[in-house]
Structures are given as structure tokens and as C-alpha cells.
Design a protein around this motif. Structure first.
Motif, PDB file in Angstrom:
ATOM      1  N   TYR A  47       0.627  -1.343  -0.018  1.00 42.39           N
ATOM      2  CA  TYR A  47       0.458   0.209  -0.269  1.00 42.39           C
ATOM      3  C   TYR A  47       0.676   1.310  -0.199  1.00 42.39           C
ATOM      4  O   TYR A  47       0.224   1.957  -0.607  1.00 42.39           O
ATOM      5  N   ALA A  48       2.341   1.047   0.487  1.00 42.34           N
ATOM      6  CA  ALA A  48       3.229   2.426   0.678  1.00 42.34           C
ATOM      7  C   ALA A  48       3.705   2.557  -0.835  1.00 42.34           C
ATOM      8  O   ALA A  48       3.910   3.687  -1.664  1.00 42.34           O
ATOM      9  N   GLY A  49       3.236   1.570  -1.656  1.00 43.27           N
ATOM     10  CA  GLY A  49       3.708   1.575  -3.266  1.00 43.27           C
ATOM     11  C   GLY A  49       2.855   1.859  -3.925  1.00 43.27           C
ATOM     12  O   GLY A  49       3.284   3.232  -4.434  1.00 43.27           O
ATOM     13  N   ILE A  50       1.789   1.938  -3.592  1.00 42.34           N
ATOM     14  CA  ILE A  50       0.315   2.608  -3.821  1.00 42.34           C
ATOM     15  C   ILE A  50       0.761   4.117  -3.937  1.00 42.34           C
ATOM     16  O   ILE A  50       0.489   4.686  -4.987  1.00 42.34           O
ATOM     17  N   ALA A  51       0.342   4.286  -2.227  1.00 43.01           N
ATOM     18  CA  ALA A  51       0.474   5.862  -2.427  1.00 43.01           C
ATOM     19  C   ALA A  51       2.404   6.627  -2.709  1.00 43.01           C
ATOM     20  O   ALA A  51       1.735   7.503  -3.536  1.00 43.01           O
ATOM     21  N   ASP A  52       3.364   5.888  -3.009  1.00 41.79           N
ATOM     22  CA  ASP A  52       4.245   6.677  -4.252  1.00 41.79           C
ATOM     23  C   ASP A  52       3.913   6.727  -5.291  1.00 41.79           C
ATOM     24  O   ASP A  52       4.310   7.973  -5.747  1.00 41.79           O
ATOM     25  N   ARG A  53       3.096   5.978  -6.077  1.00 40.02           N
ATOM     26  CA  ARG A  53       2.916   6.429  -7.041  1.00 40.02           C
ATOM     27  C   ARG A  53       1.759   7.444  -7.756  1.00 40.02           C
ATOM     28  O   ARG A  53       1.774   8.469  -8.053  1.00 40.02           O
ATOM     29  N   ALA A  54       0.660   7.531  -6.011  1.00 43.11           N
ATOM     30  CA  ALA A  54      -0.411   8.463  -6.128  1.00 43.11           C
ATOM     31  C   ALA A  54       0.385   9.679  -6.276  1.00 43.11           C
ATOM     32  O   ALA A  54      -0.014  10.513  -6.654  1.00 43.11           O
ATOM     33  N   LEU A  55       1.674  10.147  -5.175  1.00 39.67           N
ATOM     34  CA  LEU A  55       2.116  11.253  -4.948  1.00 39.67           C
ATOM     35  C   LEU A  55       2.327  11.581  -5.642  1.00 39.67           C
ATOM     36  O   LEU A  55       2.804  13.165  -6.528  1.00 39.67           O
ATOM     37  N   ALA A  63      -3.603  13.007  -3.416  1.00 41.80           N
ATOM     38  CA  ALA A  63      -3.698  13.006  -5.332  1.00 41.80           C
ATOM     39  C   ALA A  63      -4.504  13.128  -6.120  1.00 41.80           C
ATOM     40  O   ALA A  63      -4.318  14.341  -6.857  1.00 41.80           O
ATOM     41  N   ILE A  64      -5.866  12.679  -5.945  1.00 44.83           N
ATOM     42  CA  ILE A  64      -7.224  12.904  -6.741  1.00 44.83           C
ATOM     43  C   ILE A  64      -7.577  14.412  -6.505  1.00 44.83           C
ATOM     44  O   ILE A  64      -8.084  15.194  -7.536  1.00 44.83           O
ATOM     45  N   ARG A  65      -7.404  14.409  -5.058  1.00 45.50           N
ATOM     46  CA  ARG A  65      -8.176  15.920  -4.623  1.00 45.50           C
ATOM     47  C   ARG A  65      -6.945  17.575  -5.388  1.00 45.50           C
ATOM     48  O   ARG A  65      -7.636  18.210  -6.424  1.00 45.50           O
ATOM     49  N   SER A  67      -9.458  13.244 -12.753  1.00 49.47           N
ATOM     50  CA  SER A  67      -9.010  11.840 -12.068  1.00 49.47           C
ATOM     51  C   SER A  67     -10.094  10.741 -11.643  1.00 49.47           C
ATOM     52  O   SER A  67      -9.952   9.669 -11.200  1.00 49.47           O
ATOM     53  N   TYR A  68     -11.673  11.593 -11.634  1.00 55.49           N
ATOM     54  CA  TYR A  68     -12.440  10.888 -11.720  1.00 55.49           C
ATOM     55  C   TYR A  68     -12.707  10.039 -12.741  1.00 55.49           C
ATOM     56  O   TYR A  68     -13.838   9.468 -12.511  1.00 55.49           O
ATOM     57  N   GLY A  69     -12.511  10.716 -13.511  1.00 55.28           N
ATOM     58  CA  GLY A  69     -12.383   9.001 -14.973  1.00 55.28           C
ATOM     59  C   GLY A  69     -12.076   7.934 -14.305  1.00 55.28           C
ATOM     60  O   GLY A  69     -11.444   7.157 -13.631  1.00 55.28           O
ATOM     61  N   ALA A  70     -12.372   6.641 -14.673  1.00 56.68           N
ATOM     62  CA  ALA A  70     -12.960   5.845 -14.731  1.00 56.68           C
ATOM     63  C   ALA A  70     -11.255   4.847 -15.221  1.00 56.68           C
ATOM     64  O   ALA A  70     -10.862   3.840 -14.624  1.00 56.68           O
ATOM     65  N   TYR A 113      -7.273   4.528  -6.950  1.00 54.38           N
ATOM     66  CA  TYR A 113      -7.975   4.488  -5.188  1.00 54.38           C
ATOM     67  C   TYR A 113      -9.060   3.790  -4.898  1.00 54.38           C
ATOM     68  O   TYR A 113      -8.759   2.579  -3.514  1.00 54.38           O
ATOM     69  N   ARG A 114      -9.234   2.690  -6.190  1.00 53.77           N
ATOM     70  CA  ARG A 114     -10.165   1.675  -6.186  1.00 53.77           C
ATOM     71  C   ARG A 114      -9.353   0.286  -5.101  1.00 53.77           C
ATOM     72  O   ARG A 114      -9.921  -0.286  -4.227  1.00 53.77           O
ATOM     73  N   ASP A 115      -7.964   0.148  -5.428  1.00 59.14           N
ATOM     74  CA  ASP A 115      -6.836  -0.092  -4.966  1.00 59.14           C
ATOM     75  C   ASP A 115      -6.572  -0.086  -4.196  1.00 59.14           C
ATOM     76  O   ASP A 115      -6.156  -0.705  -3.216  1.00 59.14           O
ATOM     77  N   VAL A 116      -6.308   0.780  -3.173  1.00 59.14           N
ATOM     78  CA  VAL A 116      -5.929   1.091  -1.859  1.00 59.14           C
ATOM     79  C   VAL A 116      -7.238   1.531  -0.687  1.00 59.14           C
ATOM     80  O   VAL A 116      -7.003   0.371  -0.019  1.00 59.14           O
ATOM     81  N   LEU A 117      -8.569   0.869  -1.336  1.00 60.62           N
ATOM     82  CA  LEU A 117      -9.369   0.373  -0.615  1.00 60.62           C
ATOM     83  C   LEU A 117      -9.255  -1.099  -0.232  1.00 60.62           C
ATOM     84  O   LEU A 117      -9.487  -1.564   1.336  1.00 60.62           O
ATOM     85  N   ALA A 118      -8.545  -1.567  -0.659  1.00 60.66           N
ATOM     86  CA  ALA A 118      -8.560  -2.774   0.075  1.00 60.66           C
ATOM     87  C   ALA A 118      -7.466  -3.290   1.306  1.00 60.66           C
ATOM     88  O   ALA A 118      -7.665  -4.366   2.226  1.00 60.66           O
TER      89      ALA A 118
END
Length: 371
Positions: free
Chosen positions: A232-240, A323-325, A331-334, A342-347
Motif C-alpha cells: 500500500y505504501a507503493g501505491i501511495a508512492d505512485r499516487a504522489l 493526489a486525487i484532490r 482523476s474521477y474518470g474510470a 484509489y480503488r486498489d488502496v481501499l482493499a
């Protein structure tokens, strides 16, 4: 240390949207990672670093592969502490076998300390297992499946029996569907066990019901919690990274056409996200190094481990949302990568230990058991 080349990582990133869109398993990723030697045993510190990097490019692939590295990591923890009973796991991993977990059960909030699966002794040291496991990541591809169940032969002294199925064993099948919000490529189907037999040589542990300090359980928690936190930290790295790119491209009419990278409020939000994210590596890597180096934290170990996982998941969710904000409506586009992240990090909300369990563990460490 196993190196993940830039070319390989970029190929994984290119395939990630397709796996997500088509809701299918990451066969091509798995083949490339296997060819690169990525299934081979790693130290926990290597796993934490590699899995964080992998998740930056292909989150669902990283989460799926995580389960393999957790099982192999348990064997490594035992080996490092002088217990060679699972050295065959290390040898199988080196040979390219793929391990997975069949431990989670619906309605079992005791997680690894009790089981609704029935383990029936066969009289020769082997067991038959009957029950249903959920969230079996790598369902289409595993060749070795870790499972456990409860043996109530002596009702006054029930036991939890841990063993490993091979793929060609009868009595198991994937059931249900895997059509989830995120982490779709893991294809984590439920697994129905119906008299699935594990021979004596594949029985890893027979333990009492309830919490235990056995090294097998310690190894499982240490590897799972730190590796999960790293994904999950890796997901955040990419989001930032994507958030920084976005604000460097978006312009503000209010601010005379300058980019949002010059907006003090946006700068503060990204800085705050980075401060939180920067705190994760020292915690995750420090604890991983302590496991590798046999540091003894005594009764504090589980507090430290659940705290690291909980913080990693919470911080990562906050970073992705920031990052989305700052990236605006696109960023709201599917099909936008940030939307998928965002969908992945919720897991992360659903992996043990959940926030309630984590806080209970820490409170007990600080204050003792409830009276």
C-alpha cells in the motif's frame, strides 16, 4: 538482491489497466516475474523494498505475489532461528513453485487463532481438511496452498493444524466469483476444501487454539503485516508522483495562468502527504531488518507489527485521496490511473489485522488484558 529492471516494471504498468478492466489474472506478469527469479526466497527487508517498488507499477500483481512471499518468508524465519522443518518450502520456491494462502474464513474473527475448517487426523500423521477459505489470492496459478483447520479429536484439547496442499491433490476447488471494486487481477476466489488430504511431511505445525508465541505464527504475522504495508505504501508512492505531475500541468485562471504547483494551498497538501509517506519506510524497513537480524522485541513484537501495517494503510489511503484532490476532476474518470489506485488502496481496509484488532493488540500491550 533480486533486481526488478525498469523495462520489466514498465511492462507491468502497461498491463495493469487491462487486467483491471477485463477482471483477469496477471498471467503475463507472473511469467515474467518467475523468469526474473522473483519467486526465489528473499530476506524480509528485500521483500519489503521490492514489493513496495512492484506495487508502484502494478498494485494487484504485487498484492497477489505478496502471498507467495509471505509463505516463503515464514520458512525463512524458521530457518534463521534454527528450525529446518520448512526448508522444503525454500527449495520449492527456488525451483519456481508458487505458494498461496488458504487461511481466511468468513465469520472467523479469530483469524489465525481458531478455525471453522475441520482437520481430521488420518492416523499416519496426515490430515484431511474440510471447509471454505476466502480471499485465496493467486487462485488460478498456485501450486502450493497453505491451509489450516481445527482438530477436535480431543474436545478438551483442540488443536490447530497447519499444512500445505499441492495443486494435484484432490478435494479442493475455486468457488464463487471475484468481481471486486479493486485489486481485481489477484483473482482471489474462495476455495472449498472437501476432504483435501495433506500428508504428514507437509504438516507444518500443530498448535493449541488461541494466541501463541510459536515462531511459525510470529513468522506469518511479521511477513504478512510488513509486506502488506509495503504494497500500500507503493501505491501511495505512485499516487504522489501523479499528483505532483498533475499540479505542474494544471493552470489557474484565478492565479493569472500559473500552474497549481505555485498555489500555496496545493503545495501544503502535497507536502503534508509526502511527510506522512516519508514516515513509512523507516518503520516498515526497520522492523523487517529486525526480523532478519533476530532482534528480540519480546512482548512488543505484535504491537509493533500491527501498528506498522495499520499506519501504512491509513497513510497510503490519505496520500491517494490527496493526489486525487489536487489533480482535479479528470482523476474521477474510470480509466484514470489515480481512480484505479484509489480503488486498489481501499482493499487495505480488509486485510488482517483490522483497525479494531490492531488497537486491541496495542491496548493490551500497554494496559494489560480486559478484566
Amino acid at each position: 538482491m533480486i533486481a526488478l529492471s525498469e523495462d520489466l516494471l514498465h511492462r507491468l504498468r502497461e498491463r495493469a489497466p487491462e487486467y483491471d478492466r477485463e477482471n483477469r489474472f496477471f498471467d503475463e506478469d507472473l511469467a515474467e516475474l518467475k523468469d526474473a527469479g522473483y519467486l526465489s526466497p528473499q530476506t524480509l527487508l528485500e521483500t519489503v523494498r521490492n514489493q513496495r517498488l512492484l506495487a508502484r507499477y502494478a498494485p494487484a500483481t504485487a498484492l497477489g505475489i505478496n502471498m507467495h512471499h509471505v509463505v516463503v518468508g515464514v520458512a525463512r524465519v524458521l530457518h534463521d532461528r534454527g528450525d529446518t522443518t520448512l526448508d522444503w518450502v525454500l527449495a520449492d520456491a527456488e525451483a519456481g513453485e508458487l505458494f498461496a494462502f488458504g487461511n481466511s474464513e468468513a465469520g472467523n474473527d479469530q483469524v489465525m487463532f481458531d478455525s471453522r475448517t475441520v482437520a481430521t487426523p488420518l492416523g499416519d500423521g496426515g490430515y484431511e481438511f474440510t471447509g471454505t477459505k476466502i480471499f485465496t489470492s493467486l487462485s488460478p496459478a498456485w501450486t502450493r496452498l497453505g491451509i489450516f483447520g481445527r482438530d477436535d479429536t480431543d474436545p478438551d484439547d483442540p488443536k490447530l493444524v497447519h499444512g500445505y496442499l499441492t495443486r494435484d491433490t484432490a478435494g479442493h476447488q475455486a468457488v464463487g466469483s471475484w468481481d471486486t471494486l479493486g485489486m481485481r487481477a489477484t483473482q482471489s476466489f474462495s476455495t472449498r476444501l472437501d476432504g483435501a488430504r495433506v500428508p504428514a511431511e507437509r504438516i507444518a505445525r500443530i498448535l493449541p487454539v488461541g494466541p501463541t508465541g510459536d515462531p511459525y505464527i510470529f513468522g506469518l504475522f511479521a511477513n504478512f503485516l510488513l509486506a502488506i504495508g509495503s504494497v500500500y505504501a507503493g501505491i501511495a508512492d505512485r499516487a504522489l508522483e501523479l499528483g505532483v505531475e498533475a499540479v505542474g500541468q494544471r493552470t489557474s485562471l484565478k492565479n493569472g495562468g500559473r500552474t497549481y504547483a505555485q498555489d500555496p494551498d496545493i503545495r501544503w497538501q502535497l507536502a503534508d502527504a509526502a511527510i506522512g509517506l516519508d514516515s513509512l519506510a523507516p518503520q516498515l524497513e526497520g522492523l523487517a531488518r529486525d526480523v532478519d537480524e533476530l532482534v528480540n522485541h519480546g512482548g512488543d513484537w505484535f504491537r509493533l507489527l500491527v501498528g506498522a501495517k495499520t499506519r501504512a494503510v491509513d497513510v497510503s489511503r490519505q496520500v491517494v485521496e490527496t493526489a486525487i484532490r489536487v489533480s482535479g476532476g479528470r482523476s474521477y474518470g474510470a480509466s484514470n490511473e489515480l481512480a484505479r489506485l484509489y480503488r486498489d488502496v481501499l482493499a487495505g481496509l480488509f486485510h488482517p489485522s483490522d483497525p479494531e484488532s490492531a488497537h486491541s493488540t496495542v491496548a493490551q500491550n500497554l494496559l494489560g488484558p480486559l478484566e
